[in-house]
Motif scaffolding. Structure first.
Motif, PDB file in Angstrom:
ATOM      1  N   GLY A  91     -58.964  29.623 -14.894  1.00 26.68           N
ATOM      2  CA  GLY A  91     -59.722  28.666 -14.078  1.00 26.68           C
ATOM      3  C   GLY A  91     -60.747  27.922 -14.914  1.00 26.68           C
ATOM      4  N   MET A  92     -61.450  28.640 -15.766  1.00 24.16           N
ATOM      5  CA  MET A  92     -62.444  27.988 -16.632  1.00 24.16           C
ATOM      6  C   MET A  92     -61.765  27.102 -17.674  1.00 24.16           C
ATOM      7  SD  MET A  92     -65.507  30.753 -17.022  1.00 24.16           S
ATOM      8  CE  MET A  92     -64.763  32.325 -16.679  1.00 24.16           C
ATOM      9  N   ASN A  93     -60.590  27.513 -18.158  1.00 27.14           N
ATOM     10  CA  ASN A  93     -59.856  26.691 -19.124  1.00 27.14           C
ATOM     11  C   ASN A  93     -59.465  25.329 -18.547  1.00 27.14           C
ATOM     12  OD1 ASN A  93     -59.943  28.665 -21.085  1.00 27.14           O
ATOM     13  ND2 ASN A  93     -57.856  29.391 -20.712  1.00 27.14           N
ATOM     14  N   ILE A  94     -59.292  25.277 -17.230  1.00 19.92           N
ATOM     15  CA  ILE A  94     -58.878  24.008 -16.616  1.00 19.92           C
ATOM     16  C   ILE A  94     -60.026  23.324 -15.874  1.00 19.92           C
ATOM     17  CG2 ILE A  94     -56.431  24.572 -16.546  1.00 19.92           C
ATOM     18  CD1 ILE A  94     -56.826  25.258 -13.543  1.00 19.92           C
ATOM     19  N   GLY A  95     -61.257  23.716 -16.218  1.00 20.14           N
ATOM     20  CA  GLY A  95     -62.406  22.960 -15.744  1.00 20.14           C
ATOM     21  C   GLY A  95     -63.220  23.547 -14.617  1.00 20.14           C
ATOM     22  N   MET A  96     -62.864  24.712 -14.122  1.00 18.14           N
ATOM     23  CA  MET A  96     -63.685  25.325 -13.083  1.00 18.14           C
ATOM     24  C   MET A  96     -64.917  25.943 -13.746  1.00 18.14           C
ATOM     25  SD  MET A  96     -60.633  27.007 -10.807  1.00 18.14           S
ATOM     26  CE  MET A  96     -61.561  27.267  -9.292  1.00 18.14           C
ATOM     27  N   THR A  97     -66.044  25.836 -13.071  1.00 17.84           N
ATOM     28  CA  THR A  97     -67.283  26.378 -13.616  1.00 17.84           C
ATOM     29  C   THR A  97     -67.507  27.805 -13.108  1.00 17.84           C
ATOM     30  OG1 THR A  97     -68.662  25.640 -11.776  1.00 17.84           O
ATOM     31  CG2 THR A  97     -68.311  24.064 -13.606  1.00 17.84           C
ATOM     32  N   ALA A  98     -68.381  28.528 -13.797  1.00 17.78           N
ATOM     33  CA  ALA A  98     -68.740  29.878 -13.357  1.00 17.78           C
ATOM     34  C   ALA A  98     -69.320  29.828 -11.940  1.00 17.78           C
ATOM     35  CB  ALA A  98     -69.720  30.513 -14.329  1.00 17.78           C
ATOM     36  N   ASP A  99     -70.102  28.785 -11.640  1.00 17.89           N
ATOM     37  CA  ASP A  99     -70.668  28.668 -10.285  1.00 17.89           C
ATOM     38  C   ASP A  99     -69.575  28.473  -9.239  1.00 17.89           C
ATOM     39  OD1 ASP A  99     -73.283  29.098 -11.046  1.00 17.89           O
ATOM     40  OD2 ASP A  99     -73.771  26.960 -11.193  1.00 17.89           O
ATOM     41  N   GLN A 100     -68.562  27.673  -9.556  1.00 15.70           N
ATOM     42  CA  GLN A 100     -67.453  27.499  -8.615  1.00 15.70           C
ATOM     43  C   GLN A 100     -66.719  28.823  -8.406  1.00 15.70           C
ATOM     44  OE1 GLN A 100     -65.612  24.263 -10.823  1.00 15.70           O
ATOM     45  NE2 GLN A 100     -65.832  22.922  -9.029  1.00 15.70           N
ATOM     46  N   LEU A 101     -66.532  29.569  -9.472  1.00 14.54           N
ATOM     47  CA  LEU A 101     -65.852  30.853  -9.350  1.00 14.54           C
ATOM     48  C   LEU A 101     -66.709  31.855  -8.578  1.00 14.54           C
ATOM     49  CD1 LEU A 101     -64.274  30.917 -12.904  1.00 14.54           C
ATOM     50  CD2 LEU A 101     -63.076  30.580 -10.730  1.00 14.54           C
ATOM     51  N   ARG A 102     -68.015  31.769  -8.733  1.00 15.46           N
ATOM     52  CA  ARG A 102     -68.901  32.627  -7.926  1.00 15.46           C
ATOM     53  C   ARG A 102     -68.803  32.262  -6.443  1.00 15.46           C
ATOM     54  NH1 ARG A 102     -72.377  31.855 -12.467  1.00 15.46           N
ATOM     55  NH2 ARG A 102     -72.524  33.806 -13.632  1.00 15.46           N
ATOM     56  N   GLN A 103     -68.599  30.987  -6.161  1.00 14.08           N
ATOM     57  CA  GLN A 103     -68.416  30.566  -4.771  1.00 14.08           C
ATOM     58  C   GLN A 103     -67.166  31.188  -4.167  1.00 14.08           C
ATOM     59  OE1 GLN A 103     -68.485  26.280  -4.859  1.00 14.08           O
ATOM     60  NE2 GLN A 103     -70.706  26.186  -4.854  1.00 14.08           N
ATOM     61  N   ILE A 104     -66.117  31.333  -4.972  1.00 14.72           N
ATOM     62  CA  ILE A 104     -64.917  32.016  -4.491  1.00 14.72           C
ATOM     63  C   ILE A 104     -65.276  33.436  -4.081  1.00 14.72           C
ATOM     64  CG2 ILE A 104     -62.647  32.933  -5.151  1.00 14.72           C
ATOM     65  CD1 ILE A 104     -62.418  30.533  -7.096  1.00 14.72           C
ATOM     66  N   CYS A 105     -66.052  34.102  -4.911  1.00 14.11           N
ATOM     67  CA  CYS A 105     -66.479  35.474  -4.592  1.00 14.11           C
ATOM     68  C   CYS A 105     -67.215  35.511  -3.261  1.00 14.11           C
ATOM     69  CB  CYS A 105     -67.372  36.027  -5.698  1.00 14.11           C
ATOM     70  SG  CYS A 105     -66.609  36.094  -7.335  1.00 14.11           S
ATOM     71  N   GLN A 106     -68.084  34.556  -3.046  1.00 10.70           N
ATOM     72  CA  GLN A 106     -68.865  34.522  -1.807  1.00 10.70           C
ATOM     73  C   GLN A 106     -67.985  34.250  -0.590  1.00 10.70           C
ATOM     74  OE1 GLN A 106     -72.174  35.424  -1.588  1.00 10.70           O
ATOM     75  NE2 GLN A 106     -71.534  35.513   0.541  1.00 10.70           N
ATOM     76  N   VAL A 107     -67.060  33.319  -0.725  1.00 17.19           N
ATOM     77  CA  VAL A 107     -66.155  33.026   0.385  1.00 17.19           C
ATOM     78  C   VAL A 107     -65.309  34.258   0.711  1.00 17.19           C
ATOM     79  CG1 VAL A 107     -64.136  31.662   1.092  1.00 17.19           C
ATOM     80  CG2 VAL A 107     -66.097  30.534   0.016  1.00 17.19           C
ATOM     81  N   LEU A 108     -64.835  34.934  -0.318  1.00 19.72           N
ATOM     82  CA  LEU A 108     -64.053  36.152  -0.082  1.00 19.72           C
ATOM     83  C   LEU A 108     -64.901  37.224   0.595  1.00 19.72           C
ATOM     84  CD1 LEU A 108     -61.986  36.264  -3.388  1.00 19.72           C
ATOM     85  CD2 LEU A 108     -61.160  35.671  -1.094  1.00 19.72           C
ATOM     86  N   ALA A 109     -66.171  37.330   0.217  1.00 15.26           N
ATOM     87  CA  ALA A 109     -67.072  38.296   0.860  1.00 15.26           C
ATOM     88  C   ALA A 109     -67.282  37.934   2.329  1.00 15.26           C
ATOM     89  CB  ALA A 109     -68.405  38.348   0.132  1.00 15.26           C
ATOM     90  N   ASP A 110     -67.477  36.653   2.596  1.00 13.97           N
ATOM     91  CA  ASP A 110     -67.765  36.199   3.960  1.00 13.97           C
ATOM     92  C   ASP A 110     -66.549  36.236   4.877  1.00 13.97           C
ATOM     93  OD1 ASP A 110     -70.342  35.694   3.100  1.00 13.97           O
ATOM     94  OD2 ASP A 110     -70.051  33.518   2.925  1.00 13.97           O
ATOM     95  N   ARG A 111     -65.371  35.931   4.317  1.00 12.83           N
ATOM     96  CA  ARG A 111     -64.210  35.705   5.180  1.00 12.83           C
ATOM     97  C   ARG A 111     -63.065  36.686   5.028  1.00 12.83           C
ATOM     98  NH1 ARG A 111     -63.541  29.540   6.552  1.00 12.83           N
ATOM     99  NH2 ARG A 111     -65.724  28.975   6.594  1.00 12.83           N
ATOM    100  N   VAL A 112     -63.086  37.482   3.952  1.00 16.08           N
ATOM    101  CA  VAL A 112     -61.926  38.349   3.733  1.00 16.08           C
ATOM    102  C   VAL A 112     -62.338  39.810   3.797  1.00 16.08           C
ATOM    103  CG1 VAL A 112     -60.025  38.948   2.168  1.00 16.08           C
ATOM    104  CG2 VAL A 112     -60.740  36.561   2.404  1.00 16.08           C
ATOM    105  N   ASP A 113     -62.981  40.289   2.716  1.00 12.70           N
ATOM    106  CA  ASP A 113     -63.226  41.727   2.642  1.00 12.70           C
ATOM    107  C   ASP A 113     -64.189  41.998   1.493  1.00 12.70           C
ATOM    108  OD1 ASP A 113     -62.037  44.332   1.083  1.00 12.70           O
ATOM    109  OD2 ASP A 113     -61.860  44.582   3.261  1.00 12.70           O
ATOM    110  N   ALA A 114     -65.039  42.967   1.669  1.00 12.59           N
ATOM    111  CA  ALA A 114     -66.027  43.294   0.635  1.00 12.59           C
ATOM    112  C   ALA A 114     -65.364  43.784  -0.648  1.00 12.59           C
ATOM    113  CB  ALA A 114     -67.013  44.337   1.160  1.00 12.59           C
ATOM    114  N   ASP A 115     -64.293  44.569  -0.545  1.00 14.34           N
ATOM    115  CA  ASP A 115     -63.619  45.069  -1.745  1.00 14.34           C
ATOM    116  C   ASP A 115     -62.945  43.942  -2.521  1.00 14.34           C
ATOM    117  OD1 ASP A 115     -64.359  47.737  -1.478  1.00 14.34           O
ATOM    118  OD2 ASP A 115     -62.587  48.244  -0.283  1.00 14.34           O
ATOM    119  N   VAL A 116     -62.346  43.014  -1.807  1.00 17.12           N
ATOM    120  CA  VAL A 116     -61.710  41.863  -2.457  1.00 17.12           C
ATOM    121  C   VAL A 116     -62.772  41.046  -3.198  1.00 17.12           C
ATOM    122  CG1 VAL A 116     -60.456  39.701  -2.049  1.00 17.12           C
ATOM    123  CG2 VAL A 116     -59.799  41.769  -0.804  1.00 17.12           C
ATOM    124  N   ALA A 117     -63.882  40.821  -2.547  1.00 14.28           N
ATOM    125  CA  ALA A 117     -64.975  40.070  -3.170  1.00 14.28           C
ATOM    126  C   ALA A 117     -65.531  40.818  -4.377  1.00 14.28           C
ATOM    127  CB  ALA A 117     -66.084  39.808  -2.152  1.00 14.28           C
TER     128      ALA A 117
END
Length: 192
Positions: A149-175
């Motif tokens: 993801g970072m190799n193709i231009g995603m930032t660490a902040d964008q990837l952290r947002q994925i973690c947050q969305v997974l925490a909010d909408r999926v599951d704590a273990d997945v996040a």
């Protein structure tokens, strides 16, 4: 399937096209397996039918704009895609031990799938990281896809947002698995 149905509706409600969602579910068979992908596609069909019955007309989206290469051209395209995504040529003992998996990754996953330009690579990586994080035991692959993801231009902040969305909408273990993989990857990058 109930959670998937809700997620599909939410995605369509915020503007994902039928093509976007279908493409994600097709791609994810490479990570979650054909049975789960087929079941998810069946659920998407049910969701779309239900939405249509309620008068909701979802945007169809786009098909790939060009034909997918075949034969040696497919292997070349897949190898180039894999190299670009990974940030360099991919090799290692597992590929020496099982050369067939190397060819399958290059021709099918990075060729047949990543050559389809109706979904951009960042969207594909977002879906891949999320799917892999949902699979206990796939932590090395989650970390590898954080790097991709970072190799193709995603930032660490964008990837952290994925973690947050997974925490909010999926599951704590997945996040947690996603967050830990990101932190391991960031630590590796800081050490180099």
């Amino acid at each position: 399937m109930a959670k998937l149905s809700a997620a599909l509706n939410q995605g369509l409600d915020v503007g994902l096209t039928v093509s976007d969602v279908r493409e994600i579910l097709v791609q994810l068979y490479a990570y979650a397996g054909f049975p789960r992908s087929l079941n998810a596609l069946g659920e998407l069909m049910r969701v779309l039918d239900s939405r249509k019955q309620r008068g909701i007309q979802d945007a169809l989206g786009e098909a790939p704009s060009r034909p997918i290469p075949t034969g040696d051209a497919l292997l070349a395209a897949g190898t180039a895609n894999q190299t670009k995504l990974a940030g360099g040529p991919v090799k290692g003992p597992v590929f020496d031990f099982a050369p067939a998996i190397d060819k399958y990754l290059k021709t099918h996953l990075f060729g047949d799938i990543f050559e389809r330009d109706n979904l951009d690579w960042q969207s594909r990586e977002l879906a891949t990281v999320s799917m892999l994080a949902a699979l206990p035991g796939a932590e090395p692959q989650v970390q590898a896809h954080m790097r991709i993801g970072m190799n193709i231009g995603m930032t660490a902040d964008q990837l952290r947002q994925i973690c947050q969305v997974l925490a909010d909408r999926v599951d704590a273990d997945v996040a947690r698995r996603t967050r830990e993989a990101l932190e391991r990857q960031l630590a590796l990058m800081a050490g180099h």
